[in-house]
Design an enzyme around this catalytic site. Structure first.
Site, PDB file in Angstrom:
ATOM      1  N   GLU A 102      79.053  72.428  18.483  1.00 24.75           N
ATOM      2  CA  GLU A 102      79.939  72.997  19.504  1.00 24.75           C
ATOM      3  C   GLU A 102      81.107  72.080  19.847  1.00 24.75           C
ATOM      4  O   GLU A 102      81.231  71.600  20.987  1.00 24.75           O
ATOM      5  CB  GLU A 102      79.153  73.332  20.766  1.00 24.75           C
ATOM      6  CG  GLU A 102      78.091  74.387  20.536  1.00 24.75           C
ATOM      7  CD  GLU A 102      77.321  74.740  21.805  1.00 24.75           C
ATOM      8  OE1 GLU A 102      77.405  73.989  22.787  1.00 24.75           O
ATOM      9  OE2 GLU A 102      76.627  75.770  21.793  1.00 24.75           O
ATOM     10  N   GLU A 119      72.368  79.797  17.367  1.00 23.19           N
ATOM     11  CA  GLU A 119      71.524  79.633  18.557  1.00 23.19           C
ATOM     12  C   GLU A 119      71.643  80.864  19.435  1.00 23.19           C
ATOM     13  O   GLU A 119      72.735  81.402  19.604  1.00 23.19           O
ATOM     14  CB  GLU A 119      72.006  78.462  19.440  1.00 23.19           C
ATOM     15  CG  GLU A 119      71.876  77.101  18.861  1.00 23.19           C
ATOM     16  CD  GLU A 119      72.457  76.036  19.811  1.00 23.19           C
ATOM     17  OE1 GLU A 119      72.562  76.295  21.035  1.00 23.19           O
ATOM     18  OE2 GLU A 119      72.815  74.963  19.324  1.00 23.19           O
TER      19      GLU A 119
HETATM   20  C1  GAL Z   1      73.911  75.112  23.462  1.00 28.59           C
HETATM   21  C2  GAL Z   1      73.681  73.783  22.786  1.00 28.59           C
HETATM   22  C3  GAL Z   1      72.216  73.463  22.731  1.00 28.59           C
HETATM   23  C4  GAL Z   1      71.567  73.673  24.056  1.00 28.59           C
HETATM   24  C5  GAL Z   1      71.832  75.046  24.518  1.00 28.59           C
HETATM   25  C6  GAL Z   1      71.182  75.327  25.839  1.00 28.59           C
HETATM   26  O1  GAL Z   1      75.212  75.313  23.839  1.00 28.59           O
HETATM   27  O2  GAL Z   1      74.203  73.774  21.491  1.00 28.59           O
HETATM   28  O3  GAL Z   1      72.052  72.158  22.291  1.00 28.59           O
HETATM   29  O4  GAL Z   1      72.091  72.764  24.969  1.00 28.59           O
HETATM   30  O5  GAL Z   1      73.215  75.251  24.637  1.00 28.59           O
HETATM   31  O6  GAL Z   1      71.675  76.476  26.444  1.00 28.59           O
END
Ligand code: GAL
Length: 674
Positions: free
Chosen positions: A149, A302
């Site tokens: 990110e 994710e």
């Molecule tokens: C994402 C991040 C993850 C974790 C997740 C939690 O943006 O890449 O590592 O922090 O959020 O919501």
């Protein structure tokens, strides 16, 4: 590149460095039980991979990767550069980012790096190379996950130097820069490149052209850092596909089209921003954007494992919703269903963030959902094969997207600071979603002949080339729908004189000479049941006709929505921000006029989201039942989830079906009992 894995990738971020050997063994057993086939490893593991400068300790990682592979689980290997270790920040304090207010940040969290700092860039190249040399040929390697990110802005001295170099390359001379930035106002004329700063905090408003150039620079600078790591990986001989996970915009630090060009496969992280049904529209929005950015299959890197975090609260997702939302991304081109994170942390900053294996462990109800999802993904896996032409969607509506629109509307003291690019774009997408109309997002200048309608929401700065391209599209028979605050300025945010929207007056056949902003919650009646909010304009008709007229307010009796004949097509202007229900009706009408129909007849009224994903030999109709009464599906096809023939198939409220149909064929939906 069309990214076609052998199956749908299922799993997520796995941080084994948090756990002892017995837990890792249990994890691998649980992964097998849930049919997990992919883990993303190492995202924040830099201090364990390189505990001292230049000393790479990777045996622990080799052990985990080998064990995963032996268990039939592939992996994305991350470069850990989003989280430099404490030794690095102590050795190179200048490589810590500086906020716009001059505060230099310290370590103790993550994402704390100055992307332009030479020491940071060198250390990032080093760890990327070390990982690639050691693991670049590992048989379990599915791909490289570079960084995480990208999005930390730095206003410090290294950024200042790099910003100046970027500006020199862009403008060539200070005269050109001074002219583009309109520095004559407020005595900002620059006499030397060294005088130019990132937009650090100052007494009052920044120069908007400087601010947007800094956003563009920061995106390019982060992309350069990405590319350096990519080059190291390739130089090591590893040819596995590489990606970085974009954060789907709730904030936006990247110009996604340029970034997507540099990815082997585009990937995003997507976290729902609302608990209610609007979360379903958010899934669709994320999916359509990402498919469009890369122009083909993509990866959901994710999503939230068990819940939705909104307004500082954590809400649990139902089992059906977890499955529906996961399939929603796949319907729109994702080749994966990956989550953050595999096992919920016991400690650390995100210990309450969900995990596929929750604190309660693998015997929990939450984990049973994950096992159920694994079964469904396995049964629909054939959808990953794209058609020969690579086109996954038949969408015939395009929405113009560019980060410039986002950044321009962030300029403080616009006439109405409540207006945001993302809200306008998303409200438009939501309206089309509610009408059951599939949409793509479109890059300015891209081929657009397959779209019957092209929508331009709040693209405030616009080049002459983009305006000409829109005109050509309309002339060739397309319908362009342009919102207020589009085409108002040039690329340096200088307003084009002679009436709004300067770039698009001819195409729209109007000249708007004045604005009047509404008070919060104020609405203005536009007749025939439509209402505007936030923004109104005094529109003069040149060659256009009025479709709706302001019924009240400053511009009562004057045009609010207009339509202009443009060659074989037409150009519509909406001079106010339609409220959502008006927008829903407006775009449903536009769709009808353009001859567009919902993907699956009967779906919208039954509360079903229907999405067609084109496959290699067939089309797949994803039916995501967000409604509350059982439906019957009639037609020829096979539901891959239940393996039942679709004619007469019942889908219960909350459930999903993925129906394989012959190319171009569809099914019908009716409510059970109807
Ligand atoms: C994402 C991040 C993850 C974790 C997740 C939690 O943006 O890449 O590592 O922090 O959020 O919501």
């Amino acid at each position: 590149m069309t990214y076609t894995p052998s199956t749908i990738l299922f799993g997520g971020d796995y941080n084994p460095d948090q756990w002892d050997a017995a837990t890792v063994s249990e994890d691998i057993e649980l992964m097998k039980r849930a049919q997990v086939n992919t883990a993303t490893i190492g995202v924040f593991s830099w201090s364990k991979m390189e505990p001292r400068e230049g000393v790479y300790e990777l045996d622990w990682l080799a052990d985990v990767l080998d064990r995963l592979h032996a268990g039939g689980i592939g992996f994305f290997l991350a470069t850990p550069t989003a989280s430099p270790p404490p030794w690095f920040t102590v050795a190179y304090p200048d490589a810590m980012p500086v906020r716009s207010d001059g505060t230099r940040l310290s370590h103790g969290s993550r994402d704390t790096y100055a992307v332009s700092a030479p020491a940071y860039r060198a250390a990032s190249r080093g760890i990327a190379r070390a990982l690639a040399e050691r693991f670049g040929g590992h048989p379990g390697l599915r791909g490289w996950h570079i960084h995480n990110e990208y999005g930390t802005l730095d206003y410090g001295p290294h950024a200042a130097l790099a910003f100046r170099a970027w500006l020199r390359a862009k403008y060539g001379t200070l005269e050109a820069l001074n002219a583009a930035w309109w520095t004559a106002f407020w005595s900002q004329g620059y006499g030397s490149w060294d005088e130019i700063l990132p937009p650090r905090d100052t007494q009052y408003l920044h120069n908007p052209a400087q601010a947007i150039d800094f956003r563009r620079f920061s995106s390019d600078e982060m992309l350069a850092a990405y590319t350096e790591q990519f080059d190291e990986i390739r130089a090591s001989g590893s040819m596995a596909p590489a990606t970085t996970n974009f954060m789907l915009p709730t904030w936006n630090h990247l110009e996604q089209w340029a970034w997507s060009d540099a990815q082997d496969v585009v990937s995003i992280d997507h976290y729902l921003d609302s608990r209610g049904p609007d979360g379903d529209t958010h899934v669709a929005y994320g999916g359509d954007l990402t498919r469009s950015w890369g122009g083909g299959p993509w990866l959901l890197m994710e999503q939230n494992a068990t819940g939705i975090s909104a307004d500082g609260r954590w809400y649990t997702k139902s089992s059906d919703r977890t499955i529906r939302n996961s399939l929603g991304y796949i319907a729109r081109g994702s080749q994966s269903s990956l989550f953050f994170q595999w096992r919920q942390s016991a400690g650390g900053s995100e210990q309450w963030h969900g995990g596929l294996v929750p604190h309660a462990g693998g015997s929990s109800r939450a984990f049973a959902t994950i096992e159920r999802l694994g079964g469904i993904l396995n049964s629909i896996r054939e959808v990953v094969e794209p058609p020969a032409d690579g086109r996954l969607s038949d969408a015939e509506v395009g929405i113009l997207w560019h980060a410039d629109g986002w950044w321009a509307l962030e300029t403080p003291q616009m006439p109405n600071d409540a207006l945001t690019y993302s809200d306008e774009v998303r409200s438009t997408h939501r309206a089309l979603w509610r009408a059951g109309i599939e949409t793509d997002f479109v890059r300015p200048g891209a081929p657009v002949d397959r779209y019957r309608v092209l929508v331009v929401p709040c693209l405030y700065p616009m080049s002459e080339a983009t305006a000409a391209w829109l005109s050509d599209y309309a002339s060739a028979g397309g319908t362009v729908v342009v919102s207020y605050l589009s085409g108002v300025s040039d690329e340096s945010l200088q307003i084009i004189g002679g009436g709004f929207p300067g770039r698009l007056r001819d195409l729209l056949g109007i000249m708007s000479e004045q604005i009047d902003v509404l008070a919060p919650h104020e609405t203005v009646d536009l007749g025939e049941g439509l209402a505007g909010t936030e923004w109104t304009e005094r529109v003069n008709l040149l060659t256009a006709e009025a479709l709706h007229v302001y019924q009240e307010g400053s511009f009562a009796g004057l045009p609010a929505i207009t339509s202009n004949v443009a060659g074989a097509g037409r150009a519509i202007y909406v001079s106010t921000k339609l409220d959502q229900s008006s927008r829903d009706r407006f775009f449903a009408d536009i769709a009808v006029q353009a001859g567009l129909t919902e993907t699956v007849p009967g779906a919208v009224s039954a509360g079903v989201e229907a999405v067609r994903r084109r496959g290699r030999d067939a089309d797949y109709l994803f039916l995501l039942h967000h409604g509350d009464a059982p439906i019957i599906v009639d037609g020829e096809g096979v539901d891959l989830v239940s393996r039942e023939v679709s004619s007469g198939l019942t889908v219960e409220a909350g459930e999903t079906a993925v129906i394989r149909v012959d190319r171009g064929h569809t099914v019908r939906i009716r409510l059970d009992g109807a």
